[in-house]
Design a protein around this motif. Structure first.
Motif, PDB file in Angstrom:
ATOM      1  N   ALA A   1     -23.914 -73.279  -2.650  1.00  0.00           N
ATOM      2  CA  ALA A   1     -23.747 -72.010  -2.255  1.00  0.00           C
ATOM      3  C   ALA A   1     -24.563 -70.923  -3.091  1.00  0.00           C
ATOM      4  N   ASN A   2     -24.628 -70.998  -4.362  1.00  0.00           N
ATOM      5  CA  ASN A   2     -25.539 -70.236  -5.181  1.00  0.00           C
ATOM      6  C   ASN A   2     -26.851 -70.251  -4.514  1.00  0.00           C
ATOM      7  N   ALA A   3     -27.364 -71.545  -4.382  1.00  0.00           N
ATOM      8  CA  ALA A   3     -28.680 -71.576  -3.806  1.00  0.00           C
ATOM      9  C   ALA A   3     -28.752 -71.471  -2.499  1.00  0.00           C
ATOM     10  N   ALA A   4     -27.780 -71.225  -1.860  1.00  0.00           N
ATOM     11  CA  ALA A   4     -27.953 -70.598  -0.304  1.00  0.00           C
ATOM     12  C   ALA A   4     -28.251 -69.114  -0.142  1.00  0.00           C
ATOM     13  N   LYS A   5     -27.637 -68.387  -1.223  1.00  0.00           N
ATOM     14  CA  LYS A   5     -27.607 -66.879  -1.114  1.00  0.00           C
ATOM     15  C   LYS A   5     -29.007 -66.346  -0.706  1.00  0.00           C
ATOM     16  N   LYS A   6     -30.025 -66.929  -1.171  1.00  0.00           N
ATOM     17  CA  LYS A   6     -31.491 -66.257  -1.241  1.00  0.00           C
ATOM     18  C   LYS A   6     -31.909 -66.508   0.069  1.00  0.00           C
ATOM     19  N   TYR A   7     -31.445 -67.448   0.807  1.00  0.00           N
ATOM     20  CA  TYR A   7     -31.696 -67.631   2.274  1.00  0.00           C
ATOM     21  C   TYR A   7     -31.023 -66.869   3.036  1.00  0.00           C
ATOM     22  N   LEU A   8     -29.822 -66.657   2.688  1.00  0.00           N
ATOM     23  CA  LEU A   8     -28.667 -65.666   3.434  1.00  0.00           C
ATOM     24  C   LEU A   8     -29.115 -64.172   3.133  1.00  0.00           C
TER      25      LEU A   8
ATOM     26  N   GLN B   1     -27.826 -62.617   1.001  1.00  0.00           N
ATOM     27  CA  GLN B   1     -26.668 -62.036   0.478  1.00  0.00           C
ATOM     28  C   GLN B   1     -25.642 -62.749  -0.460  1.00  0.00           C
ATOM     29  N   PRO B   2     -25.085 -62.112  -1.373  1.00  0.00           N
ATOM     30  CA  PRO B   2     -24.237 -63.301  -2.089  1.00  0.00           C
ATOM     31  C   PRO B   2     -23.218 -64.120  -1.348  1.00  0.00           C
ATOM     32  N   VAL B   3     -22.994 -65.339  -1.884  1.00  0.00           N
ATOM     33  CA  VAL B   3     -21.827 -66.126  -1.470  1.00  0.00           C
ATOM     34  C   VAL B   3     -20.726 -66.191  -2.643  1.00  0.00           C
ATOM     35  N   VAL B   4     -19.466 -65.624  -2.161  1.00  0.00           N
ATOM     36  CA  VAL B   4     -18.492 -65.596  -3.368  1.00  0.00           C
ATOM     37  C   VAL B   4     -17.721 -67.137  -3.046  1.00  0.00           C
ATOM     38  N   CYS B   5     -17.388 -67.780  -4.112  1.00  0.00           N
ATOM     39  CA  CYS B   5     -16.738 -69.080  -3.776  1.00  0.00           C
ATOM     40  C   CYS B   5     -15.191 -68.980  -4.262  1.00  0.00           C
ATOM     41  N   GLU B   6     -14.214 -69.420  -3.573  1.00  0.00           N
ATOM     42  CA  GLU B   6     -12.954 -69.220  -4.090  1.00  0.00           C
ATOM     43  C   GLU B   6     -12.371 -70.823  -4.023  1.00  0.00           C
TER      44      GLU B   6
ATOM     45  N   ILE C   1     -25.187 -67.741  14.748  1.00  0.00           N
ATOM     46  CA  ILE C   1     -24.555 -67.375  13.388  1.00  0.00           C
ATOM     47  C   ILE C   1     -24.546 -68.994  12.856  1.00  0.00           C
ATOM     48  N   VAL C   2     -23.893 -69.908  13.477  1.00  0.00           N
ATOM     49  CA  VAL C   2     -24.070 -71.148  13.023  1.00  0.00           C
ATOM     50  C   VAL C   2     -25.300 -71.741  12.684  1.00  0.00           C
ATOM     51  N   ALA C   3     -26.292 -71.358  13.345  1.00  0.00           N
ATOM     52  CA  ALA C   3     -27.859 -71.948  13.096  1.00  0.00           C
ATOM     53  C   ALA C   3     -28.215 -71.402  11.801  1.00  0.00           C
ATOM     54  N   LYS C   4     -27.978 -70.054  11.539  1.00  0.00           N
ATOM     55  CA  LYS C   4     -28.434 -69.240  10.457  1.00  0.00           C
ATOM     56  C   LYS C   4     -27.633 -69.988   9.189  1.00  0.00           C
ATOM     57  N   LEU C   5     -26.400 -70.230   9.274  1.00  0.00           N
ATOM     58  CA  LEU C   5     -25.798 -70.624   8.066  1.00  0.00           C
ATOM     59  C   LEU C   5     -26.183 -72.418   7.908  1.00  0.00           C
ATOM     60  N   HIS C   6     -26.441 -72.811   8.951  1.00  0.00           N
ATOM     61  CA  HIS C   6     -26.963 -74.341   8.725  1.00  0.00           C
ATOM     62  C   HIS C   6     -28.306 -74.337   8.113  1.00  0.00           C
ATOM     63  N   ASP C   7     -29.045 -73.329   8.515  1.00  0.00           N
ATOM     64  CA  ASP C   7     -30.741 -73.543   7.906  1.00  0.00           C
ATOM     65  C   ASP C   7     -30.531 -73.086   6.611  1.00  0.00           C
ATOM     66  N   ALA C   8     -29.734 -71.986   6.114  1.00  0.00           N
ATOM     67  CA  ALA C   8     -29.490 -71.529   4.605  1.00  0.00           C
ATOM     68  C   ALA C   8     -29.217 -72.800   4.157  1.00  0.00           C
ATOM     69  N   PHE C   9     -28.105 -73.634   4.252  1.00  0.00           N
ATOM     70  CA  PHE C   9     -27.625 -74.410   3.288  1.00  0.00           C
ATOM     71  C   PHE C   9     -28.449 -75.856   3.619  1.00  0.00           C
ATOM     72  N   LYS C  10     -29.062 -76.072   4.484  1.00  0.00           N
ATOM     73  CA  LYS C  10     -29.772 -77.170   4.494  1.00  0.00           C
ATOM     74  C   LYS C  10     -31.063 -77.139   3.526  1.00  0.00           C
ATOM     75  N   LYS C  11     -31.729 -75.806   3.564  1.00  0.00           N
ATOM     76  CA  LYS C  11     -32.730 -75.557   2.547  1.00  0.00           C
ATOM     77  C   LYS C  11     -31.995 -75.435   1.113  1.00  0.00           C
ATOM     78  N   ALA C  12     -30.908 -74.983   0.927  1.00  0.00           N
ATOM     79  CA  ALA C  12     -30.286 -75.152  -0.463  1.00  0.00           C
ATOM     80  C   ALA C  12     -30.168 -76.482  -0.880  1.00  0.00           C
ATOM     81  N   MET C  13     -29.983 -77.646  -0.171  1.00  0.00           N
ATOM     82  CA  MET C  13     -30.115 -79.011  -0.654  1.00  0.00           C
ATOM     83  C   MET C  13     -31.302 -79.358  -1.207  1.00  0.00           C
ATOM     84  N   ASP C  14     -32.465 -78.588  -1.149  1.00  0.00           N
ATOM     85  CA  ASP C  14     -33.578 -78.924  -1.836  1.00  0.00           C
ATOM     86  C   ASP C  14     -33.761 -78.569  -3.342  1.00  0.00           C
ATOM     87  N   ASP C  15     -32.917 -77.477  -3.648  1.00  0.00           N
ATOM     88  CA  ASP C  15     -32.724 -76.871  -4.914  1.00  0.00           C
ATOM     89  C   ASP C  15     -32.585 -77.803  -5.919  1.00  0.00           C
TER      90      ASP C  15
END
Length: 278
Positions: free
Chosen positions: A10-17, A19-24, A219-233
């Motif tokens: 989630a922390n890696a995905a925020k730069k592609y989104l 905005q911050p991603v708050v984890c609970e 919106i699903v596509a935007k979320l998917h793309d951000a987290f897919k890129k985050a997997m390379d962090d």
């Protein structure tokens, strides 16, 4: 292991989104509490969650009110677990066959902890108990931190869980006696799988990102793309490696198909074990 890896992703995905991603961390219910909270939120993409196979198992057991396929939007599958059976390093059991033989000779004397009722590690032990003809007492906890503390403190005899126990195995406090996966772990190549020992038992699960039902496709596509890129962090890759958790990527469409197949397979397993809702 779920919380640790998800936070880094989630922390890696925020730069592609942008905005911050708050984890609970909403512990409890074997992973169903957080999913239920997400399912009840507006389908605007601002509330998403992590899901495993646990809600599907709980649904078939009559312990979860949301349908894990129909009531959620499946965004991306990203990981899997290393499941294993551990005991304290100072225990008398050096191997899984020794442990199984002891339980056979002393039914209902030993207890095992899991991250909750209806979780993959719980069902794996239930299936092992059935095929091996053993009886141990199940003690469900709210997650790996609790099961680890219980075993360290001598409150239980065995843990069946994902790789949150890795640091304790590596530190010489726990002993990994069986791998509950399909194949041996590169990290612990000398530890056999349950299948190799002679029991056709595999703990099945996955890690995926979900949202409430009905999130618009853009919106699903935007979320998917951000987290897919985050997997390379690099930090994400490192924590996955540290916990011996393999990448298990599927895009949104394929993940939805996988969930339907997983739903059917788990339903058959739960029924076979006699744990289905009556």
């Amino acid at each position: 292991s779920t919380d640790l890896t998800a936070r880094v992703l989630a922390n890696a995905a925020k730069k592609y989104l942008g905005q911050p991603v708050v984890c609970e961390n909403k512990a409890g219910g074997g992973g169903t509490v957080g999913v239920a909270l997400v399912a009840a939120k507006p389908a605007d993409g601002y509330t998403i969650g992590i899901v495993t196979s646990s809600p599907t198992m709980s649904y078939h057991m009559g312990k979860f009110n949301y349908h894990p396929v129909e009531d959620l939007t499946h965004i991306m599958r990203w990981g899997n677990y290393l499941f294993g059976v551990t005991v304290r390093a100072d225990s008398q059991w050096k191997t899984m066959p020794e442990l199984i033989q002891y339980i056979k000779s002393n039914p209902k004397k030993l207890s095992y902890g899991t991250p909750g009722m209806g979780t993959p590690p719980h069902l794996a032990m239930e299936e092992l108990s059935m095929v091996a003809g053993i009886e141990a007492i199940h003690i469900p906890y709210k997650g790996g931190a609790e099961t680890n503390a219980a075993l360290l403190g001598g409150h239980i005899d065995i843990i069946s869980d994902s790789s949150g126990w890795v640091p304790l195995v590596d530190a010489g406090k726990f002993r990994l006696v069986a791998n509950c996966g399909d194949q041996r772990s590169p990290r612990y190549p000398n530890v056999p799988t349950l299948k190799e020992i002679g029991y056709d038992v595999v703990a099945r699960s996955h890690l995926g990102i979900i949202g409430p039902k009905g999130i618009p496709k853009p919106i699903v596509a935007k979320l998917h793309d951000a987290f897919k890129k985050a997997m390379d962090d690099p930090e994400f890759k490192e924590i996955m490696k540290k916990l011996d958790m393999p990448n298990y990527y599927l895009n949104s469409e394929d993940y939805s198909k996988y969930m339907r197949q997983d739903f059917e397979q788990i339903g058959k397993l739960v029924k076979k074990l006699g744990l289905d809702k009556k």
